[in-house]
Design an enzyme around this catalytic site. Structure first.
Site, PDB file in Angstrom:
ATOM      1  N   THR A 191       1.076  -1.066  -0.004  1.00  0.00           N
ATOM      2  CA  THR A 191       0.160   0.056   0.014  1.00  0.00           C
ATOM      3  C   THR A 191       0.908   1.176   0.156  1.00  0.00           C
ATOM      4  O   THR A 191       2.004   1.178   0.393  1.00  0.00           O
ATOM      5  CB  THR A 191      -0.842  -0.053   1.280  1.00  0.00           C
ATOM      6  OG1 THR A 191      -1.809   1.246   1.329  1.00  0.00           O
ATOM      7  CG2 THR A 191       0.064  -0.055   2.492  1.00  0.00           C
ATOM      8  N   GLU A 336      -5.328  -2.974   3.134  1.00  0.00           N
ATOM      9  CA  GLU A 336      -5.120  -3.438   4.490  1.00  0.00           C
ATOM     10  C   GLU A 336      -6.455  -4.494   4.929  1.00  0.00           C
ATOM     11  O   GLU A 336      -6.321  -5.006   5.801  1.00  0.00           O
ATOM     12  CB  GLU A 336      -5.029  -2.309   5.572  1.00  0.00           C
ATOM     13  CG  GLU A 336      -3.727  -1.763   5.545  1.00  0.00           C
ATOM     14  CD  GLU A 336      -3.624  -0.580   4.564  1.00  0.00           C
ATOM     15  OE1 GLU A 336      -4.414  -0.429   3.602  1.00  0.00           O
ATOM     16  OE2 GLU A 336      -2.963   0.468   4.838  1.00  0.00           O
ATOM     17  N   LYS A 443      -5.625  10.376  -4.141  1.00  0.00           N
ATOM     18  CA  LYS A 443      -6.119   9.260  -4.938  1.00  0.00           C
ATOM     19  C   LYS A 443      -6.477   9.658  -6.296  1.00  0.00           C
ATOM     20  O   LYS A 443      -7.637  10.354  -6.536  1.00  0.00           O
ATOM     21  CB  LYS A 443      -7.243   8.528  -4.180  1.00  0.00           C
ATOM     22  CG  LYS A 443      -7.054   7.098  -4.638  1.00  0.00           C
ATOM     23  CD  LYS A 443      -7.525   6.148  -3.496  1.00  0.00           C
ATOM     24  CE  LYS A 443      -7.214   4.708  -3.898  1.00  0.00           C
ATOM     25  NZ  LYS A 443      -7.957   3.638  -3.360  1.00  0.00           N
ATOM     26  N   TRP A 448      -2.635   5.999  -6.068  1.00  0.00           N
ATOM     27  CA  TRP A 448      -2.209   7.051  -5.020  1.00  0.00           C
ATOM     28  C   TRP A 448      -1.072   7.973  -5.562  1.00  0.00           C
ATOM     29  O   TRP A 448      -0.161   7.590  -6.361  1.00  0.00           O
ATOM     30  CB  TRP A 448      -1.639   6.424  -3.809  1.00  0.00           C
ATOM     31  CG  TRP A 448      -2.571   5.609  -2.909  1.00  0.00           C
ATOM     32  CD1 TRP A 448      -2.751   4.305  -2.814  1.00  0.00           C
ATOM     33  CD2 TRP A 448      -3.541   6.159  -2.097  1.00  0.00           C
ATOM     34  NE1 TRP A 448      -3.607   3.910  -1.777  1.00  0.00           N
ATOM     35  CE2 TRP A 448      -4.235   5.016  -1.649  1.00  0.00           C
ATOM     36  CE3 TRP A 448      -4.151   7.653  -1.767  1.00  0.00           C
ATOM     37  CZ2 TRP A 448      -5.313   5.270  -0.588  1.00  0.00           C
ATOM     38  CZ3 TRP A 448      -5.150   7.720  -1.068  1.00  0.00           C
ATOM     39  CH2 TRP A 448      -5.773   6.792  -0.394  1.00  0.00           C
TER      40      TRP A 448
HETATM   41  P1  AMP Z   1      -6.030   1.265  -1.369  1.00  0.00           P
HETATM   42  O1  AMP Z   1      -5.385   0.708  -0.111  1.00  0.00           O
HETATM   43  O2  AMP Z   1      -5.372   1.718  -2.371  1.00  0.00           O
HETATM   44  O3  AMP Z   1      -7.322   0.415  -1.780  1.00  0.00           O
HETATM   45  O4  AMP Z   1      -7.011   2.589  -0.521  1.00  0.00           O
HETATM   46  C1  AMP Z   1      -7.840   2.663   0.283  1.00  0.00           C
HETATM   47  C2  AMP Z   1      -8.417   3.996   0.488  1.00  0.00           C
HETATM   48  O5  AMP Z   1      -9.371   4.568  -0.625  1.00  0.00           O
HETATM   49  C3  AMP Z   1      -9.303   3.809   1.745  1.00  0.00           C
HETATM   50  O6  AMP Z   1      -8.796   4.242   2.931  1.00  0.00           O
HETATM   51  C4  AMP Z   1     -10.026   5.315   1.235  1.00  0.00           C
HETATM   52  O7  AMP Z   1      -9.524   6.570   1.750  1.00  0.00           O
HETATM   53  C5  AMP Z   1     -10.200   5.202  -0.202  1.00  0.00           C
HETATM   54  N1  AMP Z   1     -11.586   4.871  -0.362  1.00  0.00           N
HETATM   55  C6  AMP Z   1     -11.852   3.409  -0.755  1.00  0.00           C
HETATM   56  N2  AMP Z   1     -13.206   3.013  -0.948  1.00  0.00           N
HETATM   57  C7  AMP Z   1     -13.768   4.304  -1.095  1.00  0.00           C
HETATM   58  C8  AMP Z   1     -15.046   5.019  -0.985  1.00  0.00           C
HETATM   59  N3  AMP Z   1     -16.183   4.214  -1.574  1.00  0.00           N
HETATM   60  N4  AMP Z   1     -15.375   6.278  -0.798  1.00  0.00           N
HETATM   61  C9  AMP Z   1     -14.108   7.238  -0.657  1.00  0.00           C
HETATM   62  N5  AMP Z   1     -13.085   6.680  -0.284  1.00  0.00           N
HETATM   63  C10 AMP Z   1     -12.876   5.218  -0.656  1.00  0.00           C
END
Ligand code: AMP
Length: 553
Positions: A191, A336, A443, A448
């Site tokens: 991540t 995670e 994002k 990211w």
């Molecule tokens: P990742 O580890 O790259 O999958 O990113 C996870 C993060 O993406 C989460 O902690 C959120 O900050 C963001 N995220 C995931 N799903 C959503 C959603 N439906 N709405 C807003 N933010 C989201």
């Protein structure tokens, strides 16, 4: 408690291991005729789950011959396709660890990740060799490459290179999957760190199995043997939301877009193979609507679309519903959390297609059985589930990480709960809504961008006195970086210096990470402890107080 001298204990076979091998066995035997369908741009390659298991056995034999032992990490640098699926099963089921690499990472993060995991073998799609080539010499742990399909293998230097098909053809498939401990490592994904380098999350067989089961409930995607699921979300991003494993448990046919990831190509695939489910980040859904604005598109086969990874704009959901009768549902998760923590399926008493139905589908998710969630305020107190009180979301459960690979990060955990860095509300029926992020990252298109990294780089430029980078809403990419710069010579502010700074960054981060939005300010606002106060910058942006210079591509 003793009764007549006998203590009542479970009589179940509780030590029966929940492994990916049992998922593979089930899918290939019970749903042997279900298919992995890989798009080739104008037609598809069809392979049955029965055949995937045969190929996975040959791959496991080949990897054993190449010296892969239980616990060894084997990296993949691949699109979503049949061979990647075979690796997804062969590697963990032989007791090794499949380490999926994000093909879009900047070079220094990619090398950091491979070197941190000490990957032994790398399986790479031939079409991605030019992307990998610049870093190959910086990956000393890799003993050999396995190349899928065509591609100029000279780009890989002088380490042994094997062709995937030839490697499998040389094996007879007489391989018996070993018995595995359900708690052993199965897969690994990194991540992005909010500061510093990306962090590794390692999934076990058990966590993967339980996560797949949970996503198959009717509260989540609930795919069946009748479904054909377009897996747009990359297999290098949190196991493609667990779809490859859920598909083998449920007999769902998988539609794999391979390198044909433009919205137009995805629509061609949907139309040709009649996908019934699709999962993607909001940027891709927006792109599909744009294709629809240019030509007539047929999405009638899709019964449900899921969106996650970033917040979905309401207008997009409405348009899909109105123009295509396609209900989109938001889900929430993180690397995670394996990733699914919740999907916002509306409650049973809400009229389908009503405004209320859309209100629910716009929530970030409804808590998935198996995951525990709480919201904690600044003072460390749990806030009520009343739909208005906000707090940081904390989670725990059998598919939630309890630590990161190889590093100690106590600040990420709170008494055994994972601190997600997401701020939100929760109502009394378990629907939660993300409203803000503590994490200092942007994002963009589901991937990211580290604001801290951009700030550090900008601070190294001779023109810059200080710089803060914040995410701003973007219709296409959900968020894009806005660089807020204090110049050493404020009089130079203008498009020229913005262009100079953008090209200064261009060689140091991936091209798509370079900000196109710039603003020049007198001073970066600071918190009481002297940290950049990005809330203030975001608020000033929101009030239209910052003069934005937008560089053209
Ligand atoms: P990742 O580890 O790259 O999958 O990113 C996870 C993060 O993406 C989460 O902690 C959120 O900050 C963001 N995220 C995931 N799903 C959503 C959603 N439906 N709405 C807003 N933010 C989201």
């Amino acid at each position: 408690m003793a009764r007549n001298g006998k203590r009542i204990e479970s009589t179940m076979q509780d030590d029966f291991p929940l492994t990916i091998t049992s998922i593979l066995r089930h899918g290939s035997r019970v749903f042997g005729a279900s298919e992995c369908v890989t798009w080739q741009g104008d037609h598809a390659r069809h392979t049955t789950y029965r055949q995937i298991e045969v190929n996975a056995r040959q791959l496991a034999q080949a990897l054993t011959r190449l010296g892969v032992e239980p616990g060894d990490p084997v990296a993949t640098f691949c699109w979503n396709n049949q061979e990647h699926l075979e690796a997804y099963y062969a590697i963990p089921c032989m007791g090794a660890v499949v380490h999926t690499l994000n093909i879009r990472l900047p070079a220094h993060q990619l090398t950091h990740i491979v070197n941190d995991a000490e990957d032994k073998i790398m399986i790479v799609d031939g079409s991605l060799l030019p992307v990998l080539a610049p870093v190959v010499s910086e990956l000393p742990s890799i003993e050999a490459f396995i190349v899928i399909g065509d591609g100029d293998t000279a780009l890989l230097g002088d380490r042994p290179v094997h062709r995937y098909d030839a490697l499998l053809d040389a094996e007879d498939g007489a391989y018996t999957w070993p018995e595995l401990d359900e708690k052993s490592a199965a897969a690994m994904c990194y991540t992005s760190g909010t500061t510093g380098d990306p962090r590794g999350v390692v999934y076990s067989h058990r966590s993967t199995f339980l996560h797949a089961l949970a996503t198959l409930t009717n509260q989540c995607v609930g795919s069946t043997e009748a479904d054909r699921q377009l897996t747009i979300v990359p297999m290098f991003h949190v196991n493609a939301w667990g779809i490859p494993f859920a598909a083998f448990l449920s007999g769902t046919t998988m539609h794999m877009p391979d390198r044909y990831m433009t919205p137009a190509a995805l629509v061609d695939f949907i139309e040709a193979e009649r996908s019934t489910l699709a999962s993607a980040v909001p940027t891709i859904w927006g792109g599909i609507l744009q294709v629809g604005a240019q030509r007539e598109i047929d999405l009638s086969s899709i019964r449900m679309g899921t969106s996650g990874g970033a917040a979905m704009p309401r207008s997009l959901m409405e348009t899909f519903q109105k123009q295509y009768g396609l209900p989109l549902i938001q889900g929430w998760g993180m690397t995670e959390t394996s990733p699914v923590g919740g999907l916002a399926r509306p409650p049973a008493d809400v009229e389908p297609d009503s405004a209320e139905d859309l209100d629910y589908r716009m929530k970030s998710g409804r808590l998935l059985a198996g995951v525990q969630m709480r919201l904690v305020d600044d003072e460390g107190h749990e806030v009520p589930w009343d739909g208005t009180a906000t707090g940081e979301i904390e989670v725990r459960g059998p598919w939630i990480t309890g630590r990161y690979f190889g590093i100690d990060t106590p600040e990420k955990f709170d008494d055994g709960w994972l601190r997600t860095g997401d701020i939100g509300t929760m109502d009394d029926r378990g629907y939660f809504q993300i409203s803000d992020r503590l994490k200092d990252v942007i994002k963009s298109g589901g991937e990211w961008i580290s604001s801290v990294e951009l700030e550090n780089l900008l601070a190294g430029s001779p023109e810059v006195a200080e710089a803060a980078v914040v995410g701003i809403p973007d219709e296409k990419w959900t968020e894009r970086p806005l660089a807020c710069v204090v110049l050493r010579s404020p009089g130079d502010a203008g498009e020229d210096v913005a262009a100079t700074l953008a090209s200064f960054l261009a060689g140091k981060v991936a091209r798509w990470q370079v900000p196109e939005n710039w603003t020049f300010i007198e001073e970066v606002p600071k918190t009481t402890v002297g940290k950049f106060d990005k809330k203030v910058l975001r608020a000033r942006f929101g009030r239209g107080e910052l003069e934005i210079l937008r560089l053209r591509d």
